[in-house]
Design a protein around this motif. Structure first.
Motif, mmCIF file in Angstrom:
data_model
loop_
_atom_site.group_PDB
_atom_site.id
_atom_site.type_symbol
_atom_site.label_atom_id
_atom_site.label_comp_id
_atom_site.label_asym_id
_atom_site.label_seq_id
_atom_site.Cartn_x
_atom_site.Cartn_y
_atom_site.Cartn_z
ATOM 1 N N LEU A 1 1.666 6.824 -6.718
ATOM 2 C CA LEU A 1 0.531 7.645 -7.150
ATOM 3 C C LEU A 1 0.794 9.121 -6.859
ATOM 4 O O LEU A 1 0.466 9.989 -7.676
ATOM 5 N N PHE A 2 1.397 9.417 -5.724
ATOM 6 C CA PHE A 2 1.741 10.800 -5.396
ATOM 7 C C PHE A 2 2.768 11.336 -6.396
ATOM 8 O O PHE A 2 2.661 12.468 -6.881
ATOM 9 N N LEU B 1 -4.310 2.242 -16.318
ATOM 10 C CA LEU B 1 -3.802 1.622 -15.095
ATOM 11 C C LEU B 1 -4.510 2.196 -13.866
ATOM 12 O O LEU B 1 -4.849 1.458 -12.927
ATOM 13 N N LEU B 2 -4.732 3.496 -13.866
ATOM 14 C CA LEU B 2 -5.427 4.128 -12.743
ATOM 15 C C LEU B 2 -6.860 3.619 -12.641
ATOM 16 O O LEU B 2 -7.370 3.383 -11.535
ATOM 17 N N GLU B 3 -7.500 3.438 -13.781
ATOM 18 C CA GLU B 3 -8.851 2.863 -13.770
ATOM 19 C C GLU B 3 -8.826 1.456 -13.171
ATOM 20 O O GLU B 3 -9.690 1.100 -12.366
ATOM 21 N N GLU C 1 0.833 -1.203 0.000
ATOM 22 C CA GLU C 1 0.000 0.000 0.000
ATOM 23 C C GLU C 1 0.869 1.255 0.000
ATOM 24 O O GLU C 1 0.619 2.197 -0.747
ATOM 25 N N LYS C 2 1.906 1.268 0.798
ATOM 26 C CA LYS C 2 2.801 2.438 0.871
ATOM 27 C C LYS C 2 3.508 2.676 -0.461
ATOM 28 O O LYS C 2 3.641 3.815 -0.897
ATOM 29 N N GLU C 3 3.952 1.604 -1.116
ATOM 30 C CA GLU C 3 4.621 1.756 -2.417
ATOM 31 C C GLU C 3 3.654 2.318 -3.451
ATOM 32 O O GLU C 3 4.028 3.195 -4.242
ATOM 33 N N LEU D 1 -8.974 1.579 0.112
ATOM 34 C CA LEU D 1 -9.753 2.756 -0.242
ATOM 35 C C LEU D 1 -8.842 3.962 -0.458
ATOM 36 O O LEU D 1 -9.053 4.744 -1.387
ATOM 37 N N ALA D 2 -7.804 4.094 0.351
ATOM 38 C CA ALA D 2 -6.870 5.225 0.214
ATOM 39 C C ALA D 2 -6.171 5.199 -1.142
ATOM 40 O O ALA D 2 -6.017 6.233 -1.799
ATOM 41 N N VAL D 3 -5.749 4.019 -1.578
ATOM 42 C CA VAL D 3 -5.078 3.887 -2.875
ATOM 43 C C VAL D 3 -6.059 4.207 -3.996
ATOM 44 O O VAL D 3 -5.739 4.938 -4.937
#
Length: 130
Positions: free
Chosen positions: A42-43, A66-68, A35-37, A77-79
């Motif tokens: 994404l940031f 890819l984002l979709e 999740e952190k990676e 949910l955060a990702v």
């Protein structure tokens, strides 16, 4: 008093290298990373997708897809929120993956999803009028 639920995300040269290496490298992190990676990548993508920085990636359409995929697959949910924010801010196209998998999207995201889909419909209709 500080809250225990304050989060911060940073990225480094490592994430920038992943983005510059193209969609295969990006996909690898988004599919198999922690999740952190994923959050760091994404940031970092915000920098590369924002027109102000003038990166103009030749594979931007693939990044949008890819984002979709991130939004409609098993991610936190955060990702998913981070991916959705990138699509809302910089996404282009018809968002076919989201439309075809709308039933897989959490209710918490539906107002932003509806906004995204309405925005693209409005843009397409606006271009038809020109």
């Amino acid at each position: 008093m500080m809250s225990d639920d304050i989060r911060y995300i940073t990225y480094s040269e490592e994430e920038m290298t992943i983005v510059r290496n193209g969609t295969a490298a990006i996909r690898k992190v988004l599919e198999r990373g922690s999740e952190k990676e994923k959050e760091r990548l994404l940031f970092c993508l915000d920098r590369y997708l924002d027109p102000w920085f003038e990166y103009n990636l030749s594979y931007k359409a693939e990044i949008d897809r890819l984002l979709e995929e991130v939004i409609v697959t098993a991610n936190t949910l955060a990702v998913k929120e981070s991916a959705l924010q990138l699509l809302t801010d910089y996404g282009e196209g018809d968002f076919k993956i989201i439309k075809e998998n709308i039933d897989k999207i959490e209710p918490e995201l539906m107002s932003e999803i509806n906004y995204l889909l309405e925005m693209i419909d409005f843009t397409h209709k606006g271009n038809e009028m020109l």
